[in-house]
Scaffold this active site. Structure first.
Site, PDB file in Angstrom:
ATOM      1  N   ALA A 104      -2.595  -4.566  -1.862  1.00  0.00           N
ATOM      2  CA  ALA A 104      -2.809  -4.615  -0.414  1.00  0.00           C
ATOM      3  C   ALA A 104      -4.287  -4.336  -0.111  1.00  0.00           C
ATOM      4  O   ALA A 104      -4.932  -3.543  -0.802  1.00  0.00           O
ATOM      5  CB  ALA A 104      -1.925  -3.578   0.267  1.00  0.00           C
ATOM      6  N   SER A 105      -4.781  -4.975   0.933  1.00  0.00           N
ATOM      7  CA  SER A 105      -6.221  -4.932   1.213  1.00  0.00           C
ATOM      8  C   SER A 105      -6.732  -3.551   1.607  1.00  0.00           C
ATOM      9  O   SER A 105      -7.935  -3.307   1.580  1.00  0.00           O
ATOM     10  CB  SER A 105      -6.559  -5.933   2.320  1.00  0.00           C
ATOM     11  OG  SER A 105      -6.335  -7.236   1.844  1.00  0.00           O
TER      12      SER A 105
ATOM     13  N   TRP B 210       0.816  -1.222   0.000  1.00  0.00           N
ATOM     14  CA  TRP B 210       0.000   0.000   0.000  1.00  0.00           C
ATOM     15  C   TRP B 210       0.845   1.266   0.000  1.00  0.00           C
ATOM     16  O   TRP B 210       0.334   2.354  -0.171  1.00  0.00           O
ATOM     17  CB  TRP B 210      -0.895   0.006   1.261  1.00  0.00           C
ATOM     18  CG  TRP B 210      -0.087  -0.367   2.474  1.00  0.00           C
ATOM     19  CD1 TRP B 210       0.013  -1.617   3.028  1.00  0.00           C
ATOM     20  CD2 TRP B 210       0.800   0.474   3.217  1.00  0.00           C
ATOM     21  NE1 TRP B 210       0.915  -1.592   4.072  1.00  0.00           N
ATOM     22  CE2 TRP B 210       1.409  -0.317   4.214  1.00  0.00           C
ATOM     23  CE3 TRP B 210       1.140   1.834   3.148  1.00  0.00           C
ATOM     24  CZ2 TRP B 210       2.335   0.187   5.124  1.00  0.00           C
ATOM     25  CZ3 TRP B 210       2.072   2.337   4.046  1.00  0.00           C
ATOM     26  CH2 TRP B 210       2.652   1.514   5.020  1.00  0.00           C
TER      27      TRP B 210
ATOM     28  N   GLY C 111       6.884  -6.121  -0.469  1.00  0.00           N
ATOM     29  CA  GLY C 111       6.240  -6.115   0.845  1.00  0.00           C
ATOM     30  C   GLY C 111       7.194  -6.592   1.911  1.00  0.00           C
ATOM     31  O   GLY C 111       8.410  -6.447   1.791  1.00  0.00           O
ATOM     32  N   SER C 112       6.627  -7.192   2.936  1.00  0.00           N
ATOM     33  CA  SER C 112       7.425  -7.578   4.104  1.00  0.00           C
ATOM     34  C   SER C 112       8.140  -8.916   3.873  1.00  0.00           C
ATOM     35  O   SER C 112       7.781  -9.674   2.965  1.00  0.00           O
ATOM     36  CB  SER C 112       6.500  -7.690   5.310  1.00  0.00           C
ATOM     37  OG  SER C 112       5.537  -8.687   5.043  1.00  0.00           O
TER      38      SER C 112
ATOM     39  N   CYS D 272      10.463   1.688   1.775  1.00  0.00           N
ATOM     40  CA  CYS D 272      11.492   0.655   1.936  1.00  0.00           C
ATOM     41  C   CYS D 272      12.876   1.266   1.857  1.00  0.00           C
ATOM     42  O   CYS D 272      13.788   0.840   2.549  1.00  0.00           O
ATOM     43  CB  CYS D 272      11.322  -0.412   0.877  1.00  0.00           C
ATOM     44  SG  CYS D 272      11.277   0.247  -0.784  1.00  0.00           S
TER      45      CYS D 272
ATOM     46  N   GLU E 158      10.869  -7.788  -3.661  1.00  0.00           N
ATOM     47  CA  GLU E 158      11.364  -6.481  -3.201  1.00  0.00           C
ATOM     48  C   GLU E 158      10.859  -6.322  -1.771  1.00  0.00           C
ATOM     49  O   GLU E 158       9.698  -6.007  -1.556  1.00  0.00           O
ATOM     50  CB  GLU E 158      10.787  -5.351  -4.064  1.00  0.00           C
ATOM     51  CG  GLU E 158      11.115  -5.440  -5.532  1.00  0.00           C
ATOM     52  CD  GLU E 158      12.537  -5.009  -5.858  1.00  0.00           C
ATOM     53  OE1 GLU E 158      13.313  -4.729  -4.927  1.00  0.00           O
ATOM     54  OE2 GLU E 158      12.871  -4.985  -7.047  1.00  0.00           O
ATOM     55  N   LEU E 159      11.730  -6.549  -0.803  1.00  0.00           N
ATOM     56  CA  LEU E 159      11.249  -6.618   0.581  1.00  0.00           C
ATOM     57  C   LEU E 159      11.727  -5.412   1.396  1.00  0.00           C
ATOM     58  O   LEU E 159      11.951  -4.353   0.852  1.00  0.00           O
ATOM     59  CB  LEU E 159      11.657  -7.960   1.186  1.00  0.00           C
ATOM     60  CG  LEU E 159      11.262  -9.172   0.308  1.00  0.00           C
ATOM     61  CD1 LEU E 159      11.704 -10.472   0.932  1.00  0.00           C
ATOM     62  CD2 LEU E 159       9.771  -9.203   0.012  1.00  0.00           C
TER      63      LEU E 159
END
Ligand code: NAP
Length: 455
Positions: free
Chosen positions: A156-157, A130, A206-207, A262, A228-229
């Site tokens: 993302a929700s 998000w 994301g994570s 990030c 891509e974290l």
């Protein structure tokens, strides 16, 4: 997590969405596959034309799209406008350069003719975060569509309206129906998608837990992934640095996107000789920032995206304090208002070996460390599970060479903050992930690189 728009500045639920059921998901996967068979036959000039049109739509209606982002995840409206503009840039970049990036590459061998040809793979799943709700998606979609792939977006929700708006932009731009579809689904459905033959590969931003779980699901099916974290980028300031510019940039680099980027600078590693001065100037800059309604043009820092992120960040700050850290400013959620507001925060004195010093702080919190010299700076910068980006400040060329050579990261920026640029590859090493987005390397991630030998 419910699929819903909840305004982070007020806590108000504005719209909720029913997730797709299995039959609806299956219908979208079928459409993606049918479309791919036709879409792969389209020419580069047709795809370029559609992508340029998408850029036109982004530019024309940027205020509308920016407002959606601010409403759903709280970034300052002016930053949201800049994000939409950057999406148009990446569309135009790939519209222009993809034909060259994907042209046959002749290789001299003992064959009469041998070369490399790039073919699309099919439906690529993009699991997206998000924090840059438009940029993250367009930097995937532009190269994927130019390569002849079709896209499936699991966004993302908490940003469903952004997800639907992006599907609509690509449709309105003229791409065939099914070339890019949004799937309103929860994270629990991702593993099933990876097991489905109709999905050929996936990218996730994301994570770490999300990336690891996607990689496991993809690994079982021998499917390619790009991850891509997270990151805990160092921002190193050595004695010879232009201190004033470094401090201004440090503030921008930490506060970017309300601190939720990030590649935000997260660990400030400063030479002892200038540390007092740096600390004082940074404190002044942080305390001068205006926290408030992200729709207002003079707001520097809006709310965090969700109450969960606020709680996690606050817990990390408390852990940093119990590990020996001292708060210079901020340090608690702003309880005088609704929404997920956290103030600019500086923490000094955390022992570098403490486990909290190695975590990613996803919010407006700067951790300051002092080091005696460049050796200690590089050692501390590398003492992290992450390896996304690094920003380093020096006017000494030898120091600059060492920083470029020795810092373990996917990118090193000297005398500048870390940023993404369509012309340069973007991605990390270590637990920050693998693979690259953007530039020529990004478009080559999701193609079949076919070796051809003609005797
Ligand atoms: P997140 O919770 O991992 O969510 C990212 C996406 O993954 C969402 O679409 C989420 O869906 C989905 N997801 C969550 N758990 C999953 C699972 N087990 N399997 C499959 N999909 C799953 O991350 P976030 O909190 O939104 O984003 C923050 C993180 O992203 C930070 O660590 C940040 O550094 C990183 N990030 C990295 C980059 C980069 O380029 N390296 C860029 C931006 C952000 P739901 O929303 O439905 O849960």
């Amino acid at each position: 997590m419910a699929i819903a728009t909840i305004n982070p500045a007020t806590g108000e639920t504005l719209k909720t969405f029913e997730p797709l059921n299995d039959a609806e998901i299956a219908a979208k996967l079928d459409l993606a596959n049918q479309t791919f068979e036709k879409y792969r036959q389209t020419s580069f000039s047709e795809r370029s034309h559609w992508l340029q049109k998408a850029a036109d739509i982004l530019e024309q209606d940027k205020a509308e799209f920016a407002k959606l982002m601010t409403l759903e995840m709280g970034k300052p409206f002016k930053a949201a406008i800049a994000e939409v503009e950057k999406c148009a840039v990446v569309c135009r970049y790939y519209a222009e350069h993809a034909p060259g990036f994907l042209a046959d590459v002749s290789v001299k061998t003992d064959a009469s003719h041998s070369f490399v040809r790039y073919h699309p793979m099919g439906a690529i799943l993009a699991v997206m975060p998000w924090n840059f709700p438009f940029w993250q998606v367009f930097r995937f979609a532009a190269p994927a569509l130019m390569a002849g792939n079709v896209g499936l977006l699991k966004h993302a929700s908490n940003v469903p309206q952004c997800a639907l708006a992006i599907e609509d932009i690509i449709q309105r731009a003229g791409f065939p129906e099914g070339a890019f579809q949004t799937l309103l689904i929860g994270a629990a459905k991702v593993a099933d998608l990876m097991a489905d033959d109709r999905v050929k590969a996936a990218t996730l931003t994301g994570s770490e837990p999300a990336g690891a779980s996607l990689a496991v699901a993809a690994g079982k099916q021998i499917k390619k992934t790009v991850l891509e974290l997270g990151g805990s980028d160092p921002f190193i300031v050595l004695e010879s640095a232009d201190l004033e510019t470094a401090v201004v940039t440090a503030t921008t680099a930490r506060m970017l996107n309300n601190g939720q980027s990030c590649i935000a600078a997260k660990r400030f590693i400063v030479a002892e000789a200038i540390a007092d001065k740096f600390e004082k100037l940074l404190l002044e800059k942080f305390e001068a920032l205006k926290v408030g309604d992200p729709m207002q043009p003079d707001t520097d820092l809006g709310p965090l995206a969700t109450p969960g992120i606020l709680q996690d960040l606050d817990q990390q700050v408390q852990n940093a304090i119990s590990s020996g850290g001292k708060v210079l400013t901020g340090g608690h959620p702003l309880s005088d208002r609704p929404g997920n507001f956290y103030p600019p925060t500086i923490i000094i004195g955390i022992p570098p070996e403490a486990s909290i010093a190695k975590e990613e702080f996803f919010g407006p919190v700067a951790l300051l460390f002092r080091v005696p010299d460049i050796d200690a700076a590089i050692k501390l910068a590398n003492d992290s599970p992450f390896g996304l980006g690094a920003s380093a400040w020096t006017t000494n060329n030898q120091e600059s060479d060492r920083l470029v050579e020795e810092i373990e990261a996917g990118a090193v920026f000297i005398n500048s903050m870390v940023k993404s640029d369509p012309r340069l590859p973007f991605g990390g090493i270590k637990r920050s992930g693998y693979g690259r987005e953007l530039s020529i390397q990004g478009i080559h991630e999701f193609v079949n690189l076919k070796t051809v030998w003609v005797k």
